[in-house]
Design a protein around this motif. Structure first.
Motif, PDB file in Angstrom:
ATOM      1  N   UNK A 173      -9.491  -3.467   1.456  1.00 20.70           N
ATOM      2  CA  UNK A 173      -8.620  -3.944   0.381  1.00 20.70           C
ATOM      3  C   UNK A 173      -7.815  -5.161   0.838  1.00 20.70           C
ATOM      4  N   UNK A 174      -7.236  -5.085   2.036  1.00 24.44           N
ATOM      5  CA  UNK A 174      -6.429  -6.203   2.526  1.00 24.44           C
ATOM      6  C   UNK A 174      -7.275  -7.442   2.785  1.00 24.44           C
TER       7      UNK A 174
ATOM      8  N   UNK B 146      -0.342   5.595 -11.400  1.00 22.62           N
ATOM      9  CA  UNK B 146       0.552   4.562 -10.868  1.00 22.62           C
ATOM     10  C   UNK B 146      -0.094   3.188 -10.936  1.00 22.62           C
ATOM     11  N   UNK B 147      -1.379   3.115 -10.587  1.00 23.36           N
ATOM     12  CA  UNK B 147      -2.089   1.833 -10.629  1.00 23.36           C
ATOM     13  C   UNK B 147      -2.115   1.267 -12.046  1.00 23.36           C
ATOM     14  N   UNK B 148      -2.180   2.153 -13.033  1.00 19.07           N
ATOM     15  CA  UNK B 148      -2.189   1.696 -14.420  1.00 19.07           C
ATOM     16  C   UNK B 148      -0.871   1.060 -14.824  1.00 19.07           C
ATOM     17  N   UNK B 149       0.209   1.407 -14.135  1.00 20.25           N
ATOM     18  CA  UNK B 149       1.516   0.827 -14.420  1.00 20.25           C
ATOM     19  C   UNK B 149       1.650  -0.588 -13.866  1.00 20.25           C
ATOM     20  N   UNK B 150       0.960  -0.880 -12.779  1.00 23.02           N
ATOM     21  CA  UNK B 150       1.166  -2.118 -12.026  1.00 23.02           C
ATOM     22  C   UNK B 150       0.324  -3.256 -12.596  1.00 23.02           C
ATOM     23  N   UNK B 151       0.895  -4.458 -12.687  1.00 21.60           N
ATOM     24  CA  UNK B 151       0.118  -5.601 -13.156  1.00 21.60           C
ATOM     25  C   UNK B 151      -1.131  -5.866 -12.318  1.00 21.60           C
ATOM     26  N   UNK B 152      -1.043  -5.586 -11.009  1.00 23.88           N
ATOM     27  CA  UNK B 152      -2.199  -5.802 -10.116  1.00 23.88           C
ATOM     28  C   UNK B 152      -2.407  -4.547  -9.262  1.00 23.88           C
ATOM     29  N   UNK B 153      -2.548  -3.423  -9.946  1.00 22.52           N
ATOM     30  CA  UNK B 153      -2.667  -2.149  -9.258  1.00 22.52           C
ATOM     31  C   UNK B 153      -4.103  -1.695  -9.094  1.00 22.52           C
TER      32      UNK B 153
ATOM     33  N   UNK C 207       6.308  -5.548 -10.890  1.00 19.70           N
ATOM     34  CA  UNK C 207       5.957  -6.105  -9.585  1.00 19.70           C
ATOM     35  C   UNK C 207       4.585  -6.762  -9.650  1.00 19.70           C
ATOM     36  N   UNK C 208       4.543  -8.066  -9.442  1.00 25.24           N
ATOM     37  CA  UNK C 208       3.292  -8.818  -9.549  1.00 25.24           C
ATOM     38  C   UNK C 208       2.468  -8.774  -8.264  1.00 25.24           C
ATOM     39  N   UNK C 209       3.042  -8.303  -7.175  1.00 26.31           N
ATOM     40  CA  UNK C 209       2.327  -8.208  -5.905  1.00 26.31           C
ATOM     41  C   UNK C 209       1.180  -7.203  -6.029  1.00 26.31           C
ATOM     42  N   UNK C 210       0.008  -7.492  -5.442  1.00 27.83           N
ATOM     43  CA  UNK C 210      -1.082  -6.513  -5.466  1.00 27.83           C
ATOM     44  C   UNK C 210      -0.668  -5.210  -4.789  1.00 27.83           C
ATOM     45  N   UNK C 211      -1.024  -4.087  -5.424  1.00 30.19           N
ATOM     46  CA  UNK C 211      -0.632  -2.772  -4.913  1.00 30.19           C
ATOM     47  C   UNK C 211      -1.853  -1.858  -4.907  1.00 30.19           C
TER      48      UNK C 211
ATOM     49  N   UNK D 144       0.858  -1.184   0.000  1.00 27.42           N
ATOM     50  CA  UNK D 144       0.000   0.000   0.000  1.00 27.42           C
ATOM     51  C   UNK D 144       0.893   1.233   0.000  1.00 27.42           C
ATOM     52  N   UNK D 145       0.724   2.081  -1.009  1.00 28.65           N
ATOM     53  CA  UNK D 145       1.489   3.315  -1.142  1.00 28.65           C
ATOM     54  C   UNK D 145       0.565   4.482  -0.796  1.00 28.65           C
TER      55      UNK D 145
END
Length: 273
Positions: A264-265, A230-237, A207-211, A119-120
């Motif tokens: 979310x968590x 930023x979420x659009x960059x992440x595989x699971x954002x 990074x494949x980890x959910x973010x 989480x950022x």
């Protein structure tokens, strides 16, 4: 206060809360902020069943304060040293402001195999505004890349004025007090410059980890559009924007922040039962 000794001998302090057998949630504060800045998250996250660990990386809070040698790479190694010393796996890393990009420093160096979620909190992955990234620090661009943060964190004039924040300001002052008022040391300015000139987008993309990227709608530092970009960059954002909230998103609107992050968590990294 329990401690971890980093690989170069520096003492790192932390506090621990909640179920010792629960899934670890490790909290990382921002520039100059102590682990105590997570005070409004400790009880709710513990009550949800997590093992909550709030860390003071070097130069912050109760940990040792080396005069030099602290950069984003070192902050990432401090996170690794804490996870290793405490033998933590399936970890949720939550970072606010510079603490968020400290997570990307950790992932760049050590990967995300030990992580179950990230989480950022109100931190753009690239502070410098360029043609391909317009979600950086207000007023910071290629024309002033080496001078903008030369002496301080500039006042952008953005966000809700202090006198209009009401309880949001009260919560900030309870936790942060005057922590941001003293003059920055040469070592702190070196860290700030390193932080400001880094670009973590490529790390996010692999990074494949959910973010979850959280933004304060009225952040003083950058537009809230950074979360969705930023979420659009992440595989699971995924992105979330908290209304009527500033840069201290977890402090100014803790109820909304806690509810959103815990929901979310519960989906991607639920507490161990």
């Amino acid at each position: 206060m329990p401690t971890v000794i980093a690989d170069d001998g520096v003492r790192l302090d932390y506090t621990e809360h909640g179920d010792p057998s629960g899934r670890p949630v490790v909290l990382l504060a921002g520039f100059k902020a102590a682990a105590t800045s997570w005070r409004y998250q400790l009880a709710p996250f513990s009550a949800a069943g997590y093992r909550v660990i709030a860390v003071d990386v070097r130069g912050h809070g109760a940990s040792e304060r080396p005069a030099s040698g602290v950069d984003m790479a070192r902050r990432g190694r401090d996170v690794h040293d804490v996870l290793t010393a405490l033998d933590l796996t399936d970890v949720v890393l939550i970072g606010g402001s510079m603490g968020g990009n400290t997570i990307w420093s950790y992932v760049e160096q050590f990967g995300s195999v030990a992580l179950s979620a990230i989480v950022i909190v109100d931190q753009t992955p690239k502070m410098l505004n360029t043609a391909d990234w317009t979600h950086g620090f207000y007023g910071y661009d290629e024309s002033n890349v080496d001078t903008f943060f030369a002496t301080s964190v500039p006042d952008t004039g953005r966000g809700t004025p202090m006198w209009r924040r009401g309880m949001r300001l009260v919560r900030l002052l309870r936790v942060l007090g005057s922590a941001g008022e003293r003059e920055l040391t040469p070592g702190e300015l070196t860290l700030l410059h390193d932080h400001a000139t880094r670009d973590w987008r490529a790390v996010i993309a692999r990074t494949e980890t959910p973010v979850l990227f959280v933004a304060g709608e009225q952040s003083e530092l950058w537009p809230s559009t950074h979360a969705r970009a930023s979420a659009a960059l992440a595989p699971r954002g995924r992105a979330a924007v908290i209304r009527n909230d500033g840069h201290g998103a977890n402090l100014e609107q803790p109820a909304a922040f806690n509810r959103g992050v815990l929901d979310y968590l519960a989906e991607v990294a639920p507490p161990r039962r």
